[in-house]
Design a protein around this motif. Structure first.
Motif, PDB file in Angstrom:
ATOM      1  N   LEU A 118      -3.973  17.892 -14.379  1.00  0.00           N
ATOM      2  CA  LEU A 118      -2.470  17.453 -13.667  1.00  0.00           C
ATOM      3  C   LEU A 118      -2.812  16.417 -12.551  1.00  0.00           C
ATOM      4  CD1 LEU A 118      -0.828  20.947 -13.870  1.00  0.00           C
ATOM      5  CD2 LEU A 118      -0.169  18.873 -15.426  1.00  0.00           C
ATOM      6  N   PRO A 119      -1.744  15.517 -12.414  1.00  0.00           N
ATOM      7  CA  PRO A 119      -1.778  14.579 -11.307  1.00  0.00           C
ATOM      8  C   PRO A 119      -1.847  15.217  -9.907  1.00  0.00           C
ATOM      9  CG  PRO A 119       0.497  14.552 -12.136  1.00  0.00           C
ATOM     10  CD  PRO A 119      -0.345  15.660 -13.117  1.00  0.00           C
ATOM     11  N   ILE A 120      -2.356  14.536  -8.928  1.00  0.00           N
ATOM     12  CA  ILE A 120      -2.114  14.881  -7.555  1.00  0.00           C
ATOM     13  C   ILE A 120      -1.057  13.874  -6.941  1.00  0.00           C
ATOM     14  CG2 ILE A 120      -3.134  15.229  -5.336  1.00  0.00           C
ATOM     15  CD1 ILE A 120      -5.992  15.570  -6.743  1.00  0.00           C
ATOM     16  N   LEU A 121      -0.050  14.583  -6.450  1.00  0.00           N
ATOM     17  CA  LEU A 121       1.158  13.842  -5.757  1.00  0.00           C
ATOM     18  C   LEU A 121       1.518  14.491  -4.419  1.00  0.00           C
ATOM     19  CD1 LEU A 121       2.988  12.113  -8.889  1.00  0.00           C
ATOM     20  CD2 LEU A 121       2.070  10.667  -6.935  1.00  0.00           C
ATOM     21  N   GLY A 122       1.144  13.985  -3.289  1.00  0.00           N
ATOM     22  CA  GLY A 122       1.716  14.861  -2.132  1.00  0.00           C
ATOM     23  C   GLY A 122       0.776  14.416  -0.847  1.00  0.00           C
ATOM     24  N   PRO A 123       1.211  15.173   0.153  1.00  0.00           N
ATOM     25  CA  PRO A 123       0.811  14.540   1.599  1.00  0.00           C
ATOM     26  C   PRO A 123      -0.578  15.096   1.733  1.00  0.00           C
ATOM     27  CG  PRO A 123       2.123  16.610   1.742  1.00  0.00           C
ATOM     28  CD  PRO A 123       2.208  16.084   0.258  1.00  0.00           C
ATOM     29  N   ALA A 124      -1.384  14.200   2.411  1.00  0.00           N
ATOM     30  CA  ALA A 124      -2.841  14.509   2.724  1.00  0.00           C
ATOM     31  C   ALA A 124      -2.862  15.693   3.618  1.00  0.00           C
ATOM     32  CB  ALA A 124      -3.638  13.251   3.288  1.00  0.00           C
ATOM     33  N   LEU A 125      -3.771  16.603   3.400  1.00  0.00           N
ATOM     34  CA  LEU A 125      -4.219  17.632   4.331  1.00  0.00           C
ATOM     35  C   LEU A 125      -5.492  17.514   4.915  1.00  0.00           C
ATOM     36  CD1 LEU A 125      -2.644  20.533   1.889  1.00  0.00           C
ATOM     37  CD2 LEU A 125      -1.431  19.346   3.834  1.00  0.00           C
ATOM     38  N   GLY A 126      -5.637  17.424   6.083  1.00  0.00           N
ATOM     39  CA  GLY A 126      -6.792  17.442   6.727  1.00  0.00           C
ATOM     40  C   GLY A 126      -7.170  18.882   7.242  1.00  0.00           C
ATOM     41  N   VAL A 127      -8.347  18.924   8.110  1.00  0.00           N
ATOM     42  CA  VAL A 127      -8.918  20.162   8.501  1.00  0.00           C
ATOM     43  C   VAL A 127      -7.820  20.829   9.382  1.00  0.00           C
ATOM     44  CG1 VAL A 127     -11.276  19.671   8.150  1.00  0.00           C
ATOM     45  CG2 VAL A 127     -10.270  18.979  10.429  1.00  0.00           C
ATOM     46  N   GLU A 128      -7.057  19.978  10.009  1.00  0.00           N
ATOM     47  CA  GLU A 128      -6.081  20.466  11.087  1.00  0.00           C
ATOM     48  C   GLU A 128      -4.630  20.755  10.330  1.00  0.00           C
ATOM     49  OE1 GLU A 128      -6.260  18.393  14.773  1.00  0.00           O
ATOM     50  OE2 GLU A 128      -8.414  18.921  15.013  1.00  0.00           O
ATOM     51  N   GLY A 129      -4.669  20.298   9.128  1.00  0.00           N
ATOM     52  CA  GLY A 129      -3.231  20.364   8.466  1.00  0.00           C
ATOM     53  C   GLY A 129      -2.607  19.177   8.069  1.00  0.00           C
ATOM     54  N   LEU A 130      -1.344  19.131   7.909  1.00  0.00           N
ATOM     55  CA  LEU A 130      -0.941  17.980   7.250  1.00  0.00           C
ATOM     56  C   LEU A 130      -1.216  16.587   8.039  1.00  0.00           C
ATOM     57  CD1 LEU A 130       2.399  17.879   5.651  1.00  0.00           C
ATOM     58  CD2 LEU A 130       1.955  16.122   7.235  1.00  0.00           C
ATOM     59  N   ILE A 131      -1.465  15.468   7.347  1.00  0.00           N
ATOM     60  CA  ILE A 131      -1.586  14.186   8.105  1.00  0.00           C
ATOM     61  C   ILE A 131      -0.402  13.305   7.812  1.00  0.00           C
ATOM     62  CG2 ILE A 131      -2.877  12.315   8.618  1.00  0.00           C
ATOM     63  CD1 ILE A 131      -5.455  13.615   7.447  1.00  0.00           C
ATOM     64  N   ASP A 132       0.589  13.631   8.745  1.00  0.00           N
ATOM     65  CA  ASP A 132       2.007  12.685   8.518  1.00  0.00           C
ATOM     66  C   ASP A 132       1.736  11.305   8.259  1.00  0.00           C
ATOM     67  OD1 ASP A 132       4.427  12.734   8.338  1.00  0.00           O
ATOM     68  OD2 ASP A 132       4.952  12.556  10.461  1.00  0.00           O
ATOM     69  N   GLY A 133       2.309  10.828   7.239  1.00  0.00           N
ATOM     70  CA  GLY A 133       2.489   9.531   6.936  1.00  0.00           C
ATOM     71  C   GLY A 133       1.483   9.077   5.773  1.00  0.00           C
ATOM     72  N   VAL A 134       0.519   9.986   5.323  1.00  0.00           N
ATOM     73  CA  VAL A 134      -0.482   9.616   4.178  1.00  0.00           C
ATOM     74  C   VAL A 134      -0.049  10.531   3.151  1.00  0.00           C
ATOM     75  CG1 VAL A 134      -2.941   9.655   4.001  1.00  0.00           C
ATOM     76  CG2 VAL A 134      -2.297   9.223   6.305  1.00  0.00           C
ATOM     77  N   VAL A 135      -0.026   9.865   1.934  1.00  0.00           N
ATOM     78  CA  VAL A 135       0.116  10.419   0.553  1.00  0.00           C
ATOM     79  C   VAL A 135      -1.222  10.268  -0.305  1.00  0.00           C
ATOM     80  CG1 VAL A 135       1.378  10.104  -1.725  1.00  0.00           C
ATOM     81  CG2 VAL A 135       2.573   9.753   0.748  1.00  0.00           C
ATOM     82  N   VAL A 136      -1.515  11.115  -0.901  1.00  0.00           N
ATOM     83  CA  VAL A 136      -2.659  11.109  -2.034  1.00  0.00           C
ATOM     84  C   VAL A 136      -2.111  11.079  -3.337  1.00  0.00           C
ATOM     85  CG1 VAL A 136      -4.559  12.476  -2.957  1.00  0.00           C
ATOM     86  CG2 VAL A 136      -4.019  12.536  -0.412  1.00  0.00           C
ATOM     87  N   ALA A 137      -2.533  10.040  -4.328  1.00  0.00           N
ATOM     88  CA  ALA A 137      -2.215  10.019  -5.613  1.00  0.00           C
ATOM     89  C   ALA A 137      -3.309   9.674  -6.692  1.00  0.00           C
ATOM     90  CB  ALA A 137      -1.206   8.748  -5.709  1.00  0.00           C
ATOM     91  N   ALA A 138      -3.303  10.488  -7.721  1.00  0.00           N
ATOM     92  CA  ALA A 138      -4.273  10.563  -8.583  1.00  0.00           C
ATOM     93  C   ALA A 138      -3.592  11.006 -10.013  1.00  0.00           C
ATOM     94  CB  ALA A 138      -5.457  11.568  -8.276  1.00  0.00           C
ATOM     95  N   ALA A 139      -4.334  10.207 -11.115  1.00  0.00           N
ATOM     96  CA  ALA A 139      -3.506  10.409 -12.360  1.00  0.00           C
ATOM     97  C   ALA A 139      -4.506  11.583 -13.233  1.00  0.00           C
ATOM     98  CB  ALA A 139      -3.394   9.040 -13.237  1.00  0.00           C
ATOM     99  N   GLY A 140      -5.506  11.990 -12.719  1.00  0.00           N
ATOM    100  CA  GLY A 140      -6.046  12.889 -13.464  1.00  0.00           C
ATOM    101  C   GLY A 140      -6.799  12.548 -14.667  1.00  0.00           C
ATOM    102  N   GLY A 141      -7.282  11.298 -14.905  1.00  0.00           N
ATOM    103  CA  GLY A 141      -7.741  10.724 -16.015  1.00  0.00           C
ATOM    104  C   GLY A 141      -6.588  10.097 -17.123  1.00  0.00           C
ATOM    105  N   HIS A 142      -5.549  10.016 -16.452  1.00  0.00           N
ATOM    106  CA  HIS A 142      -4.497   9.402 -17.568  1.00  0.00           C
ATOM    107  C   HIS A 142      -3.990   8.229 -16.695  1.00  0.00           C
ATOM    108  CE1 HIS A 142      -4.517  13.827 -18.368  1.00  0.00           C
ATOM    109  NE2 HIS A 142      -4.365  13.358 -19.592  1.00  0.00           N
ATOM    110  N   GLY A 143      -5.107   7.275 -16.182  1.00  0.00           N
ATOM    111  CA  GLY A 143      -4.454   6.124 -15.368  1.00  0.00           C
ATOM    112  C   GLY A 143      -3.445   5.139 -16.207  1.00  0.00           C
TER     113      GLY A 143
END
Length: 398
Positions: A319-344
Motif C-alpha cells: 500500500l502507499p505511504i502518505l503521512g507525516p514524517a516520524l523521527g526518533v523524537e516524534g513527528l517532524i512538523d512540515g515534512v510529508v512522506v510519499a510512496a506509491a509502493g511499486g505503483h508509480g
C-alpha cells in the motif's frame, strides 16, 4: 556546479513520477517558490524503466481511489499541459483459475463498484471471445474494466519534465539530499550537496531509494526495492491491439499489454533477496516464459526485441505511504512522506496530489489517508493493515 536557492516555500526530494508531479501540484496551488531536488536527472530511476500499466482495479478502496484519480488525470493531461503521457484505454482483465479466486473477485468487484469504479464480471466464454489471443477455456471468468489501460513511460517523463519547467518549479538535478534542518520539532530547511535551502514544507519521495532518503532525514521508512523484469517480443498478428486487451495473472505475477506490434510482459520473483538489481535473470525468465506460453501461446513462436530489469519500490503491505514524517523524537512538523509502493505510474498522480495537499493543508480528499501513514508500521516494519491482494509478488520485506 549546481546551485540551489537559499530559500523556498516548499521543497520536494526526488525527481521520479511521485516527486515530479508533487512539485507540479504544489507550484500550481500558488504556494510560492517550489524547489525539486534530484540526485541524478529527472526520470532516470524507476520512471524511465517502468512498463506503464495503469489500472484502477485495486484490491483495497485506497488503491481503487488512487487508480481512478490517476487514470482521470492522465486523460485530462493534454487539456492541462498541452502534452500528455500517452495513456491508452486498452481494457484490463484479471482472470480467475480457481473457485476461491472467483469468490474473491466477486467480493472485490462489489468493493470497487461501491467506490465508483466501472468494473464487472465476465464469464469464461466471454473472456475467450473478448481476448482472442489468449488460449481458450482456461479461466472461470475474470473481472474487467474497460477504462484501464497503459501509458508510455518515456513520454510520461517528458510530460512531467515539461510541466515542471512550464510551471516554474526550480529543478536542481545532480543534487543530493543530505538531511533536514529541524528546530523544536519543525523543519526549517533541507540540506543538500549544493547547500541548504530554508523552507517550512518538505515532501520526501524516492521510489526504491526512499528508505535511504529517510535515513538521511532521520526517519525510518519501511520501503524496499526489488528486481522487476520486462520483455518486449517481436511482432505477431495475435498481438494486434484490437486482439490484445491487458491481462494480469495475479497468481503468477505476470501481466501483459500491446507494445510496438508485439507484447510487453513483466514479472517479479518473490523468492529472491530484495535490494537494488538491474541485471536480467534469464533463469527466472525461462520459468515464467513457460507459463506465458500457456496463457498467450503466440509468445512461444516469437523472439524478443528487448529485455530489461529495474529496481522498483515496494512496501510491506503493498500500500502507499502518505503521512507525516516520524523521527526518533516524534513527528517532524512540515515534512510529508510519499510512496506509491511499486505503483508509480498507476497511482503516481493520485499519490502526488495527496502528498501536495498534506503538505499544504494537512488533509486531502483524494483518498482517506488515516491509515496510510508511517504509524501503521511497527519497529520491524510490519503493518497493522491487511496487504493489498492485487499486487506483484514482491519478496518478504527485509
Amino acid at each position: 556546479m549546481t546551485t540551489v536557492p537559499r530559500r523556498a516555500d516548499a521543497v520536494v526530494v526526488g525527481g521520479g513520477t511521485i516527486g515530479a508531479w508533487t512539485a507540479w501540484f504544489l507550484q500550481r496551488s500558488g504556494v510560492g517558490d517550489v524547489v525539486l531536488v534530484e540526485r541524478e536527472t529527472l526520470g532516470q530511476g524507476a520512471s524511465a524503466r517502468a512498463a506503464g500499466m495503469v489500472r484502477a482495479q485495486g484490491g483495497t478502496e485506497a488503491a481503487v481511489r488512487l487508480g481512478m484519480y490517476s487514470r482521470d488525470f492522465y486523460l485530462a493531461q493534454h487539456d492541462l499541459l498541452g502534452i500528455d503521457s500517452g495513456f491508452v484505454e486498452q481494457g484490463y482483465f484479471m482472470p480467475c483459475f480457481t473457485e476461491a479466486e472467483v469468490e474473491q473477485a466477486h467480493a472485490r468487484i462489489a468493493m470497487q463498484q461501491a467506490a465508483g469504479l466501472d468494473v464487472g464480471w465476465v464469464e469464461g466464454h466471454e473472456v475467450d471471445r473478448m481476448n482472442p489471443s489468449m488460449a481458450p477455456g482456461q479461466t472461470l471468468g475474470a473481472s474487467y474494466a474497460a477504462e484501464d489501460g497503459y501509458l508510455e513511460p518515456p513520454r510520461n517523463v517528458l510530460a512531467y519534465t515539461t510541466a515542471l519547467f512550464t510551471a516554474g518549479v526550480h529543478v536542481c538535478e545532480r543534487t543530493s539530499f543530505t538531511g533536514l534542518a529541524v528546530e523544536g520539532g519543525r523543519v526549517t530547511g533541507v540540506q543538500t550537496s549544493a547547500g541548504e535551502i530554508a523552507t517550512g514544507r518538505v515532501v520526501l519521495t524516492g521510489g526504491p531509494t526512499l528508505a535511504a532518503v529517510g535515513t538521511a532525514a532521520g526517519v525510518r521508512i519501511p520501503s524496499g526495492g526489488a528486481r522487476h523484469q520486462v520483455v518486449v517480443t517481436e511482432g505477431h498478428p495475435d498481438f494486434a491491439p484490437q486482439r490484445l486487451p491487458m491481462v494480469f495473472d495475479v497468481a503468477s505475477g505476470i501481466y501483459w499489454r500491446p507494445c510496438e506490434g508485439g507484447v510487453m510482459w513483466g514479472m517479479s520473483n518473490p523468492e529472491e533477496q530484495p535490494g537494488e538489481a538491474k541485471r536480467f535473470d534469464d533463469a527466472y525468465f525461462g520459468r515464467m516464459r513457460e507459463r506465458m506460453a500457456v496463457l498467450l501461446p503466440a509468445t512461444a513462436d516469437v523472439g524478443l526485441r528487448r529485455t530489461w530489469a529495474a529496481t522498483i519500490d515496494y512496501t510491506p503491505d503493498h500500500l502507499p505511504i502518505l503521512g507525516p514524517a516520524l523521527g526518533v523524537e516524534g513527528l517532524i512538523d512540515g515534512v510529508v512522506v510519499a510512496a506509491a509502493g511499486g505503483h508509480g505510474m498507476m497511482w503516481g498522480p493520485g499519490v502526488a496530489r495527496a502528498a501536495a495537499d498534506l503538505a499544504l493543508e494537512g488533509k486531502t480528499d483524494v483518498v482517506d489517508v488515516t491509515d496510510l501513514g508511517l504509524d501503521r508500521f511497527d519497529e520491524q516494519g510490519r503493518s497493522r493493515l491487511d496487504p493489498d491482494p492485487i499486487a506483484l509478488p514482491f519478496p518478504a520485506f527485509a
